[in-house]
Design a protein around this motif. Structure first.
Motif, PDB file in Angstrom:
ATOM      1  N   ASN A  67       2.576  35.072   5.806  1.00 18.53           N
ATOM      2  CA  ASN A  67       2.655  34.451   4.489  1.00 18.53           C
ATOM      3  C   ASN A  67       3.447  33.153   4.583  1.00 18.53           C
ATOM      4  O   ASN A  67       4.611  33.098   4.188  1.00 18.53           O
ATOM      5  CB  ASN A  67       3.341  35.393   3.490  1.00 18.53           C
ATOM      6  CG  ASN A  67       2.562  36.666   3.281  1.00 18.53           C
ATOM      7  OD1 ASN A  67       1.516  36.662   2.667  1.00 18.53           O
ATOM      8  ND2 ASN A  67       3.074  37.770   3.808  1.00 18.53           N
ATOM      9  N   PRO A  68       2.861  32.097   5.128  1.00 16.95           N
ATOM     10  CA  PRO A  68       3.624  30.869   5.368  1.00 16.95           C
ATOM     11  C   PRO A  68       4.104  30.178   4.113  1.00 16.95           C
ATOM     12  O   PRO A  68       4.911  29.262   4.190  1.00 16.95           O
ATOM     13  CB  PRO A  68       2.619  29.986   6.125  1.00 16.95           C
ATOM     14  CG  PRO A  68       1.279  30.505   5.735  1.00 16.95           C
ATOM     15  CD  PRO A  68       1.456  31.977   5.564  1.00 16.95           C
ATOM     16  N   PHE A  69       3.629  30.621   2.939  1.00 15.97           N
ATOM     17  CA  PHE A  69       4.069  29.952   1.724  1.00 15.97           C
ATOM     18  C   PHE A  69       5.276  30.625   1.092  1.00 15.97           C
ATOM     19  O   PHE A  69       5.817  30.132   0.108  1.00 15.97           O
ATOM     20  CB  PHE A  69       2.931  29.878   0.701  1.00 15.97           C
ATOM     21  CG  PHE A  69       2.442  31.218   0.217  1.00 15.97           C
ATOM     22  CD1 PHE A  69       1.454  31.886   0.904  1.00 15.97           C
ATOM     23  CD2 PHE A  69       2.960  31.787  -0.924  1.00 15.97           C
ATOM     24  CE1 PHE A  69       1.007  33.118   0.468  1.00 15.97           C
ATOM     25  CE2 PHE A  69       2.509  33.021  -1.371  1.00 15.97           C
ATOM     26  CZ  PHE A  69       1.529  33.690  -0.665  1.00 15.97           C
ATOM     27  N   LEU A  70       5.725  31.771   1.633  1.00 18.95           N
ATOM     28  CA  LEU A  70       6.892  32.431   1.062  1.00 18.95           C
ATOM     29  C   LEU A  70       8.171  31.742   1.546  1.00 18.95           C
ATOM     30  O   LEU A  70       8.463  31.747   2.735  1.00 18.95           O
ATOM     31  CB  LEU A  70       6.924  33.908   1.454  1.00 18.95           C
ATOM     32  CG  LEU A  70       5.930  34.816   0.746  1.00 18.95           C
ATOM     33  CD1 LEU A  70       6.080  36.245   1.256  1.00 18.95           C
ATOM     34  CD2 LEU A  70       6.116  34.779  -0.762  1.00 18.95           C
ATOM     35  N   PRO A  71       8.949  31.157   0.651  1.00 19.80           N
ATOM     36  CA  PRO A  71      10.143  30.394   1.055  1.00 19.80           C
ATOM     37  C   PRO A  71      11.370  31.283   1.185  1.00 19.80           C
ATOM     38  O   PRO A  71      12.335  31.155   0.449  1.00 19.80           O
ATOM     39  CB  PRO A  71      10.295  29.396  -0.097  1.00 19.80           C
ATOM     40  CG  PRO A  71       9.784  30.149  -1.290  1.00 19.80           C
ATOM     41  CD  PRO A  71       8.700  31.070  -0.791  1.00 19.80           C
ATOM     42  N   LEU A  72      11.360  32.208   2.137  1.00 18.78           N
ATOM     43  CA  LEU A  72      12.435  33.182   2.258  1.00 18.78           C
ATOM     44  C   LEU A  72      13.378  32.911   3.425  1.00 18.78           C
ATOM     45  O   LEU A  72      14.231  33.728   3.720  1.00 18.78           O
ATOM     46  CB  LEU A  72      11.841  34.595   2.407  1.00 18.78           C
ATOM     47  CG  LEU A  72      11.002  35.083   1.223  1.00 18.78           C
ATOM     48  CD1 LEU A  72      10.391  36.441   1.540  1.00 18.78           C
ATOM     49  CD2 LEU A  72      11.844  35.174  -0.035  1.00 18.78           C
ATOM     50  N   ALA A  73      13.219  31.804   4.105  1.00 19.12           N
ATOM     51  CA  ALA A  73      14.083  31.504   5.248  1.00 19.12           C
ATOM     52  C   ALA A  73      15.507  31.230   4.776  1.00 19.12           C
ATOM     53  O   ALA A  73      15.731  30.568   3.767  1.00 19.12           O
ATOM     54  CB  ALA A  73      13.547  30.297   6.003  1.00 19.12           C
ATOM     55  N   SER A  74      16.483  31.725   5.536  1.00 21.22           N
ATOM     56  CA  SER A  74      17.883  31.508   5.180  1.00 21.22           C
ATOM     57  C   SER A  74      18.316  30.093   5.552  1.00 21.22           C
ATOM     58  O   SER A  74      17.686  29.427   6.377  1.00 21.22           O
ATOM     59  CB  SER A  74      18.771  32.517   5.912  1.00 21.22           C
ATOM     60  OG  SER A  74      18.775  32.238   7.303  1.00 21.22           O
ATOM     61  N   SER A  75      19.428  29.662   4.965  1.00 15.97           N
ATOM     62  CA  SER A  75      19.968  28.338   5.288  1.00 15.97           C
ATOM     63  C   SER A  75      20.372  28.251   6.751  1.00 15.97           C
ATOM     64  O   SER A  75      20.188  27.220   7.403  1.00 15.97           O
ATOM     65  CB  SER A  75      21.176  28.039   4.393  1.00 15.97           C
ATOM     66  OG  SER A  75      20.798  27.946   3.040  1.00 15.97           O
ATOM     67  N   THR A  76      20.914  29.354   7.286  1.00 17.25           N
ATOM     68  CA  THR A  76      21.334  29.363   8.690  1.00 17.25           C
ATOM     69  C   THR A  76      20.145  29.182   9.614  1.00 17.25           C
ATOM     70  O   THR A  76      20.188  28.399  10.571  1.00 17.25           O
ATOM     71  CB  THR A  76      22.051  30.686   9.020  1.00 17.25           C
ATOM     72  OG1 THR A  76      23.186  30.823   8.165  1.00 17.25           O
ATOM     73  CG2 THR A  76      22.507  30.701  10.472  1.00 17.25           C
ATOM     74  N   TRP A  77      19.057  29.900   9.330  1.00 13.45           N
ATOM     75  CA  TRP A  77      17.856  29.772  10.159  1.00 13.45           C
ATOM     76  C   TRP A  77      17.316  28.348  10.089  1.00 13.45           C
ATOM     77  O   TRP A  77      16.978  27.745  11.107  1.00 13.45           O
ATOM     78  CB  TRP A  77      16.788  30.761   9.693  1.00 13.45           C
ATOM     79  CG  TRP A  77      15.526  30.681  10.506  1.00 13.45           C
ATOM     80  CD1 TRP A  77      15.232  31.370  11.642  1.00 13.45           C
ATOM     81  CD2 TRP A  77      14.391  29.836  10.248  1.00 13.45           C
ATOM     82  NE1 TRP A  77      13.987  31.016  12.108  1.00 13.45           N
ATOM     83  CE2 TRP A  77      13.452  30.076  11.277  1.00 13.45           C
ATOM     84  CE3 TRP A  77      14.078  28.913   9.254  1.00 13.45           C
ATOM     85  CZ2 TRP A  77      12.223  29.420  11.334  1.00 13.45           C
ATOM     86  CZ3 TRP A  77      12.860  28.252   9.310  1.00 13.45           C
ATOM     87  CH2 TRP A  77      11.944  28.513  10.346  1.00 13.45           C
ATOM     88  N   THR A  78      17.245  27.798   8.884  1.00 13.13           N
ATOM     89  CA  THR A  78      16.703  26.451   8.712  1.00 13.13           C
ATOM     90  C   THR A  78      17.554  25.421   9.444  1.00 13.13           C
ATOM     91  O   THR A  78      17.027  24.529  10.118  1.00 13.13           O
ATOM     92  CB  THR A  78      16.625  26.086   7.217  1.00 13.13           C
ATOM     93  OG1 THR A  78      15.874  27.084   6.522  1.00 13.13           O
ATOM     94  CG2 THR A  78      15.954  24.733   7.031  1.00 13.13           C
ATOM     95  N   GLU A  79      18.875  25.548   9.337  1.00 14.41           N
ATOM     96  CA  GLU A  79      19.758  24.582   9.995  1.00 14.41           C
ATOM     97  C   GLU A  79      19.593  24.620  11.508  1.00 14.41           C
ATOM     98  O   GLU A  79      19.649  23.585  12.178  1.00 14.41           O
ATOM     99  CB  GLU A  79      21.216  24.849   9.621  1.00 14.41           C
ATOM    100  CG  GLU A  79      22.173  23.817  10.183  1.00 14.41           C
ATOM    101  CD  GLU A  79      23.568  23.927   9.605  1.00 14.41           C
ATOM    102  OE1 GLU A  79      24.383  23.018   9.847  1.00 14.41           O
ATOM    103  OE2 GLU A  79      23.848  24.926   8.902  1.00 14.41           O
ATOM    104  N   ASN A  80      19.375  25.806  12.052  1.00 13.00           N
ATOM    105  CA  ASN A  80      19.191  25.924  13.497  1.00 13.00           C
ATOM    106  C   ASN A  80      17.855  25.346  13.949  1.00 13.00           C
ATOM    107  O   ASN A  80      17.788  24.568  14.897  1.00 13.00           O
ATOM    108  CB  ASN A  80      19.294  27.392  13.923  1.00 13.00           C
ATOM    109  CG  ASN A  80      20.714  27.914  13.874  1.00 13.00           C
ATOM    110  OD1 ASN A  80      21.665  27.146  14.002  1.00 13.00           O
ATOM    111  ND2 ASN A  80      20.869  29.210  13.675  1.00 13.00           N
ATOM    112  N   VAL A  81      16.789  25.719  13.261  1.00 11.78           N
ATOM    113  CA  VAL A  81      15.464  25.330  13.742  1.00 11.78           C
ATOM    114  C   VAL A  81      15.184  23.850  13.505  1.00 11.78           C
ATOM    115  O   VAL A  81      14.440  23.218  14.261  1.00 11.78           O
ATOM    116  CB  VAL A  81      14.373  26.205  13.085  1.00 11.78           C
ATOM    117  CG1 VAL A  81      14.086  25.769  11.651  1.00 11.78           C
ATOM    118  CG2 VAL A  81      13.084  26.173  13.905  1.00 11.78           C
TER     119      VAL A  81
END
Length: 298
Positions: A67-81
């Motif tokens: 489900n690539p449209f679900l915006p459930l990524a955490s801030s920590t994950w986003t900052e790392n990637v």
């Protein structure tokens, strides 16, 4: 990425220079060592400017596999990637990711008051769209998007906001729902999607690359001062709009988690929750998201 208290003290994820010739000479390398070191330096500099599309496909959050449209990524994950794409958030697998900049951080950047934040919260509750995409955009003296990426348009972009799609016709339109109220930058061309960039994506990139803001400035200290001046003046309204979107997103995330925990939940059950009573945005969003809930808008 880190923005420190002292002007100019920022990380530089795309820095390519490490040791000066005088330094390498001072440590008395042998000719073989020096040749090897220089060869590695050339390789490192080349790798620092690789085609970013070669790794973007490997930056998918676990919730985005199916489900690539679900915006459930955490801030920590986003900052790392996002470091893997040199802080160019628009290069990730989906456009829905937001940078890990909190409301408190946005509040501090231009020196907003508690009353300003409360006004943003009220605008979010009401589903207020200050700069609808169908109207002339707001000119806040943003840098040309070509400063972020050379393939983009060289003219100054204008600010718009995404509205709430009334009744998404399919998955493609449903994906856009998670960005309801989100401010974005776009050139004045009517059919030029390549020059579309979220406001927060631009801010996140500029914070770590002040040289993109004003390449002619004599130092990062001056660039930092220019950035702060923009935030307090022409970019103040866009920042308020971004904060409003974050409050809207809080509502959206709560609804997403309710639905993922209980797939049989009804629109009426959602709207009867204490946090959602008399919240116009939640009513509009729920009516769009859930099937057979169109009656909520009448």
């Amino acid at each position: 990425m880190t923005l420190r208290n002292n002007a100019g003290q920022i990380s530089a994820s795309e820095r390519t220079d490490t040791f000066s010739d005088s330094y390498t000479s001072s440590i008395a390398l042998t000719p073989a060592e020096l040749e090897y070191f220089k060869r590695k330096e050339v390789l490192r500099r080349d790798n620092a400017h690789f085609d970013i599309s070669t790794i973007a496909s490997d930056t998918t959050h676990k919730f985005g596999k199916n489900n690539p449209f679900l915006p459930l990524a955490s801030s920590t994950w986003t900052e790392n990637v996002v470091q893997r794409v040199h802080n160019r958030l628009w290069k990730l697998d989906t456009f829905n990711y937001t940078p890990p900049i909190s409301v408190d951080a946005y509040m501090a950047l231009p020196g907003l008051s508690s009353a300003d934040i409360e006004n943003c919260r009220t605008a979010a509750r009401n589903g207020t769209i200050h700069f609808p995409a169908g109207r002339v955009g707001f000119d806040a003296d943003f840098p040309p998007l070509s400063k972020l990426e050379k393939e983009k348009y060289p003219r100054k972009p204008l600010l718009h906001q995404k509205g709430i799609p009334r009744f998404p016709a399919g998955l493609l339109e449903l994906k856009k729902l998670w960005n309801a109220g989100r401010p974005f930058l776009k050139c004045a061309c009517t059919s030029c999607e390549v020059n579309f960039t979220w406001l927060d994506h631009m801010l996140w990139y500029v914070i770590d690359n002040f040289d993109k803001l004003d390449p002619q400035a004599p130092s990062d200290k001056i660039r930092m001062l220019e950035f702060q001046a923009l935030l307090c003046t022409s970019w103040r309204k866009p920042i308020l709009t971004q904060i409003t979107f974050l409050f809207m997103k809080e509502y959206m995330m709560k609804i997403v988690h309710l639905i993922t925990q209980n797939k049989a939940i009804t629109a009426e059950e959602i709207l009867n929750l204490e946090d959602f009573k008399d919240v116009s945005f939640v009513r509009k969003f729920t009516a769009t998201l859930l099937p057979n809930a169109e009656g909520l808008l009448t």
